[in-house]
Motif scaffolding. Structure first.
Motif, PDB file in Angstrom:
ATOM      1  N   TYR A  70      40.150  72.569 -34.779  1.00 51.44           N
ATOM      2  CA  TYR A  70      39.371  73.517 -34.006  1.00 51.44           C
ATOM      3  C   TYR A  70      40.073  74.616 -33.599  1.00 51.44           C
ATOM      4  CZ  TYR A  70      36.332  75.198 -30.209  1.00 51.44           C
ATOM      5  OH  TYR A  70      35.548  75.825 -29.363  1.00 51.44           O
ATOM      6  N   TYR A  71      41.485  74.653 -33.172  1.00 52.68           N
ATOM      7  CA  TYR A  71      42.455  75.762 -32.891  1.00 52.68           C
ATOM      8  C   TYR A  71      42.398  76.724 -33.731  1.00 52.68           C
ATOM      9  CZ  TYR A  71      46.127  78.618 -31.436  1.00 52.68           C
ATOM     10  OH  TYR A  71      46.999  79.615 -31.104  1.00 52.68           O
ATOM     11  N   CYS A  72      42.577  76.252 -35.086  1.00 56.21           N
ATOM     12  CA  CYS A  72      42.701  76.931 -36.449  1.00 56.21           C
ATOM     13  C   CYS A  72      41.319  77.850 -36.602  1.00 56.21           C
ATOM     14  CB  CYS A  72      43.251  75.939 -37.565  1.00 56.21           C
ATOM     15  SG  CYS A  72      44.831  75.580 -37.258  1.00 56.21           S
ATOM     16  N   TYR A  73      40.318  76.870 -36.659  1.00 56.95           N
ATOM     17  CA  TYR A  73      38.954  77.586 -36.707  1.00 56.95           C
ATOM     18  C   TYR A  73      38.844  78.769 -35.709  1.00 56.95           C
ATOM     19  CZ  TYR A  73      37.476  73.526 -39.493  1.00 56.95           C
ATOM     20  OH  TYR A  73      37.159  72.711 -40.765  1.00 56.95           O
ATOM     21  N   THR A  74      39.188  78.529 -34.673  1.00 55.78           N
ATOM     22  CA  THR A  74      38.792  79.649 -33.504  1.00 55.78           C
ATOM     23  C   THR A  74      39.887  80.966 -33.907  1.00 55.78           C
ATOM     24  OG1 THR A  74      40.546  78.686 -31.968  1.00 55.78           O
ATOM     25  CG2 THR A  74      37.982  78.106 -31.945  1.00 55.78           C
ATOM     26  N   GLN A  75      41.115  80.698 -34.277  1.00 56.09           N
ATOM     27  CA  GLN A  75      42.170  81.645 -34.321  1.00 56.09           C
ATOM     28  C   GLN A  75      41.741  82.457 -35.788  1.00 56.09           C
ATOM     29  OE1 GLN A  75      43.375  82.044 -31.631  1.00 56.09           O
ATOM     30  NE2 GLN A  75      45.305  82.324 -32.283  1.00 56.09           N
ATOM     31  N   ILE A  76      41.050  81.663 -36.938  1.00 55.45           N
ATOM     32  CA  ILE A  76      40.858  82.393 -38.062  1.00 55.45           C
ATOM     33  C   ILE A  76      39.421  83.417 -37.851  1.00 55.45           C
ATOM     34  CG2 ILE A  76      39.575  81.964 -40.397  1.00 55.45           C
ATOM     35  CD1 ILE A  76      41.224  79.356 -40.324  1.00 55.45           C
ATOM     36  N   ALA A  77      38.414  82.750 -37.058  1.00 60.64           N
ATOM     37  CA  ALA A  77      37.480  83.487 -36.404  1.00 60.64           C
ATOM     38  C   ALA A  77      37.943  84.869 -35.633  1.00 60.64           C
ATOM     39  CB  ALA A  77      36.370  82.676 -36.044  1.00 60.64           C
ATOM     40  N   ARG A  78      38.991  84.738 -34.834  1.00 65.88           N
ATOM     41  CA  ARG A  78      39.449  85.953 -34.132  1.00 65.88           C
ATOM     42  C   ARG A  78      39.914  86.915 -34.974  1.00 65.88           C
ATOM     43  NH1 ARG A  78      43.083  83.820 -29.673  1.00 65.88           N
ATOM     44  NH2 ARG A  78      43.072  86.166 -29.121  1.00 65.88           N
ATOM     45  N   ALA A  79      40.814  86.360 -35.847  1.00 66.35           N
ATOM     46  CA  ALA A  79      41.576  87.252 -36.753  1.00 66.35           C
ATOM     47  C   ALA A  79      40.599  88.068 -37.605  1.00 66.35           C
ATOM     48  CB  ALA A  79      42.511  86.297 -37.661  1.00 66.35           C
ATOM     49  N   TYR A  80      39.437  87.582 -38.226  1.00 61.32           N
ATOM     50  CA  TYR A  80      38.339  88.090 -38.818  1.00 61.32           C
ATOM     51  C   TYR A  80      37.734  89.148 -37.949  1.00 61.32           C
ATOM     52  CZ  TYR A  80      38.658  85.565 -43.052  1.00 61.32           C
ATOM     53  OH  TYR A  80      38.995  84.796 -44.694  1.00 61.32           O
ATOM     54  N   TYR A  93      33.074  81.102 -36.819  1.00 62.26           N
ATOM     55  CA  TYR A  93      32.766  80.471 -35.295  1.00 62.26           C
ATOM     56  C   TYR A  93      31.667  79.585 -35.310  1.00 62.26           C
ATOM     57  CZ  TYR A  93      35.135  84.240 -32.690  1.00 62.26           C
ATOM     58  OH  TYR A  93      36.335  84.962 -32.055  1.00 62.26           O
ATOM     59  N   LYS A  94      30.862  79.863 -36.390  1.00 59.01           N
ATOM     60  CA  LYS A  94      29.895  78.752 -36.664  1.00 59.01           C
ATOM     61  C   LYS A  94      30.443  77.467 -37.058  1.00 59.01           C
ATOM     62  CE  LYS A  94      25.772  81.214 -37.750  1.00 59.01           C
ATOM     63  NZ  LYS A  94      24.831  81.736 -38.717  1.00 59.01           N
ATOM     64  N   LYS A  95      31.526  77.367 -37.899  1.00 56.92           N
ATOM     65  CA  LYS A  95      32.254  76.117 -37.986  1.00 56.92           C
ATOM     66  C   LYS A  95      32.829  75.474 -36.539  1.00 56.92           C
ATOM     67  CE  LYS A  95      34.261  77.205 -42.445  1.00 56.92           C
ATOM     68  NZ  LYS A  95      33.695  76.103 -43.294  1.00 56.92           N
ATOM     69  N   CYS A  96      33.270  76.467 -35.701  1.00 60.68           N
ATOM     70  CA  CYS A  96      33.757  76.130 -34.388  1.00 60.68           C
ATOM     71  C   CYS A  96      32.611  75.638 -33.645  1.00 60.68           C
ATOM     72  CB  CYS A  96      34.324  77.217 -33.490  1.00 60.68           C
ATOM     73  SG  CYS A  96      35.880  77.932 -34.321  1.00 60.68           S
ATOM     74  N   ALA A  97      31.354  76.151 -33.595  1.00 62.65           N
ATOM     75  CA  ALA A  97      30.277  75.650 -32.879  1.00 62.65           C
ATOM     76  C   ALA A  97      29.816  74.152 -33.199  1.00 62.65           C
ATOM     77  CB  ALA A  97      29.179  76.708 -33.038  1.00 62.65           C
ATOM     78  N   ASP A  98      29.909  73.850 -34.797  1.00 65.26           N
ATOM     79  CA  ASP A  98      29.636  72.715 -35.093  1.00 65.26           C
ATOM     80  C   ASP A  98      30.733  71.512 -34.911  1.00 65.26           C
ATOM     81  OD1 ASP A  98      27.312  73.611 -36.073  1.00 65.26           O
ATOM     82  OD2 ASP A  98      27.897  74.085 -38.019  1.00 65.26           O
ATOM     83  N   HIS A  99      31.974  72.102 -34.488  1.00 68.91           N
ATOM     84  CA  HIS A  99      33.043  71.109 -34.168  1.00 68.91           C
ATOM     85  C   HIS A  99      32.847  70.207 -32.865  1.00 68.91           C
ATOM     86  CE1 HIS A  99      37.244  69.460 -34.121  1.00 68.91           C
ATOM     87  NE2 HIS A  99      37.320  70.005 -35.161  1.00 68.91           N
ATOM     88  N   SER A 100      33.273  69.055 -33.228  1.00 70.93           N
ATOM     89  CA  SER A 100      33.131  67.951 -32.202  1.00 70.93           C
ATOM     90  C   SER A 100      33.746  68.467 -30.752  1.00 70.93           C
ATOM     91  CB  SER A 100      33.579  66.585 -32.474  1.00 70.93           C
ATOM     92  OG  SER A 100      35.006  66.634 -32.773  1.00 70.93           O
ATOM     93  N   ASP A 101      34.923  69.235 -30.971  1.00 65.77           N
ATOM     94  CA  ASP A 101      35.683  69.777 -29.766  1.00 65.77           C
ATOM     95  C   ASP A 101      35.180  71.005 -29.263  1.00 65.77           C
ATOM     96  OD1 ASP A 101      37.124  67.266 -29.913  1.00 65.77           O
ATOM     97  OD2 ASP A 101      38.631  68.061 -31.192  1.00 65.77           O
ATOM     98  N   TYR A 102      33.918  71.442 -29.644  1.00 64.96           N
ATOM     99  CA  TYR A 102      33.702  72.963 -29.354  1.00 64.96           C
ATOM    100  C   TYR A 102      33.763  73.176 -28.033  1.00 64.96           C
ATOM    101  CZ  TYR A 102      29.066  72.253 -27.437  1.00 64.96           C
ATOM    102  OH  TYR A 102      27.957  71.595 -26.583  1.00 64.96           O
ATOM    103  N   ASP A 103      34.034  74.352 -27.615  1.00 72.02           N
ATOM    104  CA  ASP A 103      33.786  74.702 -26.061  1.00 72.02           C
ATOM    105  C   ASP A 103      32.789  75.817 -25.966  1.00 72.02           C
ATOM    106  OD1 ASP A 103      34.473  76.750 -23.867  1.00 72.02           O
ATOM    107  OD2 ASP A 103      35.885  75.444 -23.478  1.00 72.02           O
TER     108      ASP A 103
END
Length: 518
Positions: A70-80, A93-103
């Motif tokens: 989840y952390y890596c997904y958010t950082q990748i999205a932020r980098a883009y 960010y959509k991958k993050c939203a679908d993650h079980s640990d989403y905020d």
């Protein structure tokens, strides 16, 4: 050897082997965790050093291995997002939203990227999810966010935006008024001076420049305030004898430089080189973008100090007898999980700032909030064309509160961040409506009553509903005429009118609405 001795021997040997195996496993696991930690640290270092391509590859490798997904997904999205690649940022960010640990913060970040990509309808869905799950107040009483966007674009005639000729293909931002000049910060190369560049960005460091009303060319503002690293933005006291400058605090190329505010005093036509740090920062965090009020009583600034609501928050300190009070966070109505930067306070006490999280039309948008009974109201978006799908920030107004400057990296500029002049033809101002709906017979409070508020000029209808206490709040523009209609089962409809003359008299207008039973 007797039987008991044999058992002890075998038992001791077995325990020793188990210990050895445990220690071996522990060492291997520790090495693996250490390796994982080092890999994550390396990825974070790439990100902090603005090397987003390498950061993305490093985070993807970790995520593919099932590490810190989840952390890596958010950082990748932020980098883009930092690379202005909204399409890829949206994907991650959509991958993050679908993650079980989403905020739920992900909904807001995703919505902002969708706005940048021109997908307002889809953005409104995620804005709605965020505000619904966090039970946050809604602006303008519009029933959907797409109506809110339409409202932001509807009043474009309120402003006139004027491009300025001294902009370059580099960055210009942070305008500040100084006597008859405008001072700003830019990383354009300095002619005739040995060049220094930021190893993290590869660009020149920022210097302070000034331009007057009669000139189309900018020149270095002050040699005394110039260092070989980043200087600015800057602001001045009303008498122009004190300057507050944002600067680097360390220059270790392996670390991200934090920022701090420094104070300089004028000595006639020059500035003293005896520049002192403003005693606010007490740790390894950033304090930046100072603004001192006209009465020199309060200093507003932006900081990511611990205890805030997210990234950069807005704070204020009182300045009394040469001493600063403890920094006060401006609270959850102003600050978000994102970044609030570049505070400015006009002559009436209205707070202007930029935010990348409050709902708007693009990246950073400009907002304002009025001070009512000692508290700031819900921030209001200045709307188009001040705000665009790009970043719009660092607004400053002259004493008339009708003319000023701001920065933007919008399309059509000369490159990077450019400074624009702004004329406020019909400045936005709002009246807060605090209403109570009750029975005319026995004053029983009436929950679940629907109120339709219509803009008499445009015909746009806003709908709100009374809460359990029979109350509703909304914000109406002071220069508009509105009709409103209150509906509730078993009661006759109530109709009323609010005129600009009424609304302009109040910052808060309290209404008691009595309804007749059928």
């Amino acid at each position: 050897m007797n039987l008991i001795s044999q058992k002890k021997k075998y038992s001791t040997q077995g325990i020793s082997k188990m210990k050895a195996l445990f220690i071996f496993i522990f060492i291997i696991a520790s090495q693996l965790v250490f390796s994982q930690s080092k890999d994550l640290e390396k990825a974070d270092d790439f990100f902090k050093g603005f090397n987003y391509k390498k950061a993305i590859n490093a985070y993807k490798k970790l995520a593919n291995e099932g590490q810190h997904t989840y952390y890596c997904y958010t950082q990748i999205a932020r980098a883009y997002s930092k690379m202005n690649n909204s399409e890829k940022a949206i994907e991650w960010y959509k991958k993050c939203a679908d993650h079980s640990d989403y905020d739920t913060q992900i909904y807001l970040l995703l919505a902002k990227e969708l706005l940048k990509d021109g997908k307002n309808q889809e953005a409104s869905v995620f804005f709605h999810k965020y505000y619904l799950q966090n039970k946050l107040p809604h602006q303008l009483a519009t029933s959907t966010f797409i109506e809110y966007y339409n409202e932001l674009y509807r009043d474009s005639s309120r402003y006139k935006i004027i491009p300025l000729t001294f902009n370059t293909s580099f960055d210009e931002f942070g305008p500040s008024l100084y006597n008859q000049e405008m001072v700003f910060t830019s990383n354009r190369p300095v002619k005739g001076i040995s060049q220094h560049s930021d190893v993290q960005t590869g660009q020149s460091f920022f210097n302070l420049y000034s331009v007057d009303k009669t000139s189309t060319e900018a020149s270095l503002f002050s040699k005394e305030l110039q260092t070989k690293y980043n200087d600015g933005p800057i602001c001045f006291s009303k008498d122009f004898k004190t300057a507050y400058i944002t600067r680097n605090t360390n220059f270790d190329t392996k670390q991200v430089n934090t920022l701090d505010i420094f104070v300089a005093q004028s000595e006639g036509d020059t500035w003293s080189k005896d520049i002192k740090r403003l005693p606010i920062r007490k740790g390894t965090y950033t304090v930046a973008h100072a603004y001192i009020t006209n009465d020199s009583k309060y200093i507003y600034f932006s900081s990511d100090m611990p205890g805030g609501f997210g990234g950069m928050d807005l704070y204020v300190c009182e300045l009394k007898n040469g001493f600063l009070s403890q920094a006060k966070n401006l609270g959850s109505l102003i600050n978000t999980a994102g970044n609030e930067i570049f505070p400015f306070v006009d002559t009436k006490g209205t707070l202007y700032f930029s935010s990348d999280m409050h709902p708007g039309v693009g990246g950073y948008d400009l907002f304002f909030s009025t001070l009512v009974n000692g508290n700031y109201t819900l921030p209001f978006n200045l709307g188009y064309p001040v705000n665009t799908q790009a970043d719009d920030f660092s607004l400053v107004l002259d004493p008339s509160d009708r003319f000023g400057f701001f920065a933007s990296n919008r399309k059509g500029g000369l490159g990077g961040d450019d400074i624009y002049a702004l004329q406020l033809i019909r400045p936005l101002s709002y009246c807060i409506i605090e209403a109570t709906v009750h029975s005319e017979i026995d004053s029983t409070l009436l929950p679940n009553a629907f109120i339709n508020i219509t803009d008499a000029e445009t015909g746009v209808i806003m709908t709100v509903k009374t809460n359990k206490s029979g109350k509703f709040n909304c914000y109406l523009k002071k220069d508009k005429k509105y009709t409103f209609e209150v509906k509730r089962k078993l009661y006759s409809d109530f109709k009323g009118v609010l005129t600009p003359e009424q609304l302009q008299k109040y910052d808060v207008l309290k209404l008691n609405i009595g309804m007749k039973e059928k």
